[in-house]
Every structure is written in structure tokens, then in C-alpha cells.
Design an enzyme around this catalytic site. Structure first.
Site, mmCIF file in Angstrom:
data_model
loop_
_atom_site.group_PDB
_atom_site.id
_atom_site.type_symbol
_atom_site.label_atom_id
_atom_site.label_comp_id
_atom_site.label_asym_id
_atom_site.label_seq_id
_atom_site.Cartn_x
_atom_site.Cartn_y
_atom_site.Cartn_z
ATOM 1 N N ASP A 74 -2.707 59.236 67.213
ATOM 2 C CA ASP A 74 -3.404 60.261 66.499
ATOM 3 C C ASP A 74 -2.733 61.477 67.267
ATOM 4 O O ASP A 74 -2.677 61.835 68.531
ATOM 5 C CB ASP A 74 -4.948 60.458 66.580
ATOM 6 N N ILE A 75 -2.327 62.847 66.462
ATOM 7 C CA ILE A 75 -1.737 63.648 67.190
ATOM 8 C C ILE A 75 -2.742 64.824 67.899
ATOM 9 O O ILE A 75 -2.469 65.466 68.747
ATOM 10 C CB ILE A 75 -1.149 64.815 66.258
ATOM 11 N N ASN B 44 -12.915 57.985 57.626
ATOM 12 C CA ASN B 44 -13.835 59.019 57.045
ATOM 13 C C ASN B 44 -13.424 58.952 55.586
ATOM 14 O O ASN B 44 -12.124 58.668 55.105
ATOM 15 C CB ASN B 44 -13.115 60.625 57.659
ATOM 16 N N GLU C 226 -9.689 64.485 56.457
ATOM 17 C CA GLU C 226 -8.932 65.940 56.200
ATOM 18 C C GLU C 226 -7.603 65.591 55.624
ATOM 19 O O GLU C 226 -6.871 66.328 54.986
ATOM 20 C CB GLU C 226 -8.650 66.439 57.533
ATOM 21 N N VAL C 227 -7.137 64.199 56.010
ATOM 22 C CA VAL C 227 -5.957 63.836 55.509
ATOM 23 C C VAL C 227 -6.159 62.727 54.277
ATOM 24 O O VAL C 227 -6.733 61.690 54.503
ATOM 25 C CB VAL C 227 -5.054 63.095 56.436
ATOM 26 N N HIS D 295 -6.753 55.977 55.813
ATOM 27 C CA HIS D 295 -6.478 55.516 57.211
ATOM 28 C C HIS D 295 -7.708 55.272 57.869
ATOM 29 O O HIS D 295 -8.568 55.805 57.675
ATOM 30 C CB HIS D 295 -5.885 56.570 57.977
ATOM 31 N N HIS E 253 -9.231 55.100 61.844
ATOM 32 C CA HIS E 253 -8.993 55.407 63.181
ATOM 33 C C HIS E 253 -9.710 54.367 64.212
ATOM 34 O O HIS E 253 -10.540 53.845 63.910
ATOM 35 C CB HIS E 253 -9.890 56.564 63.648
HETATM 36 P P1 AMP Z 1 -9.272 62.330 58.971
HETATM 37 O O1 AMP Z 1 -10.320 63.694 59.246
HETATM 38 O O2 AMP Z 1 -9.977 60.970 58.971
HETATM 39 O O3 AMP Z 1 -8.587 62.577 57.568
HETATM 40 O O4 AMP Z 1 -8.297 62.427 60.196
HETATM 41 C C1 AMP Z 1 -7.049 62.751 60.053
HETATM 42 C C2 AMP Z 1 -6.438 62.525 61.265
HETATM 43 O O5 AMP Z 1 -5.227 62.520 61.231
HETATM 44 C C3 AMP Z 1 -7.015 63.578 62.392
HETATM 45 O O6 AMP Z 1 -7.450 62.980 63.638
HETATM 46 C C4 AMP Z 1 -5.622 64.285 62.649
HETATM 47 O O7 AMP Z 1 -5.508 64.578 64.232
HETATM 48 C C5 AMP Z 1 -4.510 63.341 62.445
HETATM 49 N N1 AMP Z 1 -3.063 63.879 62.140
HETATM 50 C C6 AMP Z 1 -2.852 64.797 61.488
HETATM 51 N N2 AMP Z 1 -1.557 64.953 61.113
HETATM 52 C C7 AMP Z 1 -0.981 64.110 61.880
HETATM 53 C C8 AMP Z 1 0.255 63.771 62.709
HETATM 54 N N3 AMP Z 1 1.268 64.323 61.911
HETATM 55 N N4 AMP Z 1 0.356 62.645 63.202
HETATM 56 C C9 AMP Z 1 -0.556 62.183 63.884
HETATM 57 N N5 AMP Z 1 -1.814 62.398 63.459
HETATM 58 C C10 AMP Z 1 -1.905 63.303 62.697
#
Ligand code: AMP
Ligand code: ZN
Length: 112
Positions: free
Chosen positions: A31-32, A86, A94-95, A99, A101
Site C-alpha cells: 500500500d502506498i 472496505n 476509496e479505490v 481489494h 488489505h
Molecule cells: P480502500 O479505502 O479500501 O479503497 O483502500 C485503497 C487503498 O489503496 C488505500 O490504502 C491507498 O493508500 C491505496 N492506494 C491508492 N493508490 C495506490 C497506489 N498507486 N499504490 C498502492 N496503493 C495505493
């Protein structure tokens, strides 16, 4: 592949990521913005927006993701870990590409 999806872009290599695992169906990368010493995401290569959008056709893929969590956590040196999916904006997603975590190994972990 969804054109404006950041995880689809990582899947095809258009955006770099610290990859820790890849096979035909899934990819895992750090994770970034890590929330623990070890924090990675297990992501299906198939673009599915959320867990809510999954059905019986995704059963094997979801099983694969869950079974990869302990394997990759072990490879990352974790003896225990948390997993989190999530789902939907209200669920903190958010994405919008499914996925899981996986995180552990640090005091930054919330005690839920
Ligand atoms: P969620 O809130 O479950 O959708 O989590 C999305 C996750 O993706 C967050 O923890 C972000 O930090 C992570 N994220 C977003 N962009 C990237 C990226 N380019 N590389 C790695 N992780 C990312
Ligand atoms: Zn996607």
C-alpha cells in the site's frame, strides 16, 4: 480493464507498484500509504468494483485472495495479521476495484 481505474493501471504495469506477488488471476503490492509496518493489497486482475458486485462466478477468485493472505503475510515476516475489505463509499472504500488489505507488524494497528 477499466480505463480510469488506478488498480487496473497497476495490473497492466502502466503505474508502478511495489509488487510482492503475481499470478494469472491476482497481484499483490504494498500500500502506498501503509497503516502498519507491513501493509499490502491483494487485488484480482479482473476489474470488479466491490465485494457487493461479486457472485458465485467469483467464488474461486475470492477464495484464492483469502488463501493468499496468510501465505504472503508469512513471506512478509508476519506471525499474525489483519485483513480488511472496505465495501462501498459508506464502507470506507476509496479505490473502486476490489481489494483485500493485509496488515500487521506494528503498533500503528488499530485494535478493532
Ligand atoms: P480502500 O479505502 O479500501 O479503497 O483502500 C485503497 C487503498 O489503496 C488505500 O490504502 C491507498 O493508500 C491505496 N492506494 C491508492 N493508490 C495506490 C497506489 N498507486 N499504490 C498502492 N496503493 C495505493
Ligand atoms: Zn480496475
Amino acid at each position: 480493464m477499466s480505463a480510469d481505474c488506478i488498480f487496473c493501471k497497476i495490473v497492466v504495469g502502466a503505474i508502478p507498484a511495489k509488487k510482492i506477488y503475481e499470478d494469472d488471476d491476482v497481484i499483490a503490492f504494498n500500500d502506498i500509504k501503509p497503516m502498519a509496518k507491513v501493509h499490502f493489497l491483494i487485488v484480482p486482475k479482473l476489474h470488479v468494483e466491490t465485494l457487493k458486485d461479486c457472485d458465485a462466478t467469483h467464488q474461486a477468485l475470492l477464495g484464492k485472495i483469502l488463501l493468499l493472505a496468510p501465505k504472503l503475510a508469512d513471506e512478509q515476516g508476519l506471525t499474525g495479521f489483519k485483513t480488511l475489505i472496505n465495501t462501498g463509499r459508506e464502507g470506507g472504500q476509496e479505490v473502486f476495484h476490489l481489494h483485500a488489505h493485509v496488515f500487521g507488524g506494528g503498533a500503528m494497528l488499530p485494535k478493532i
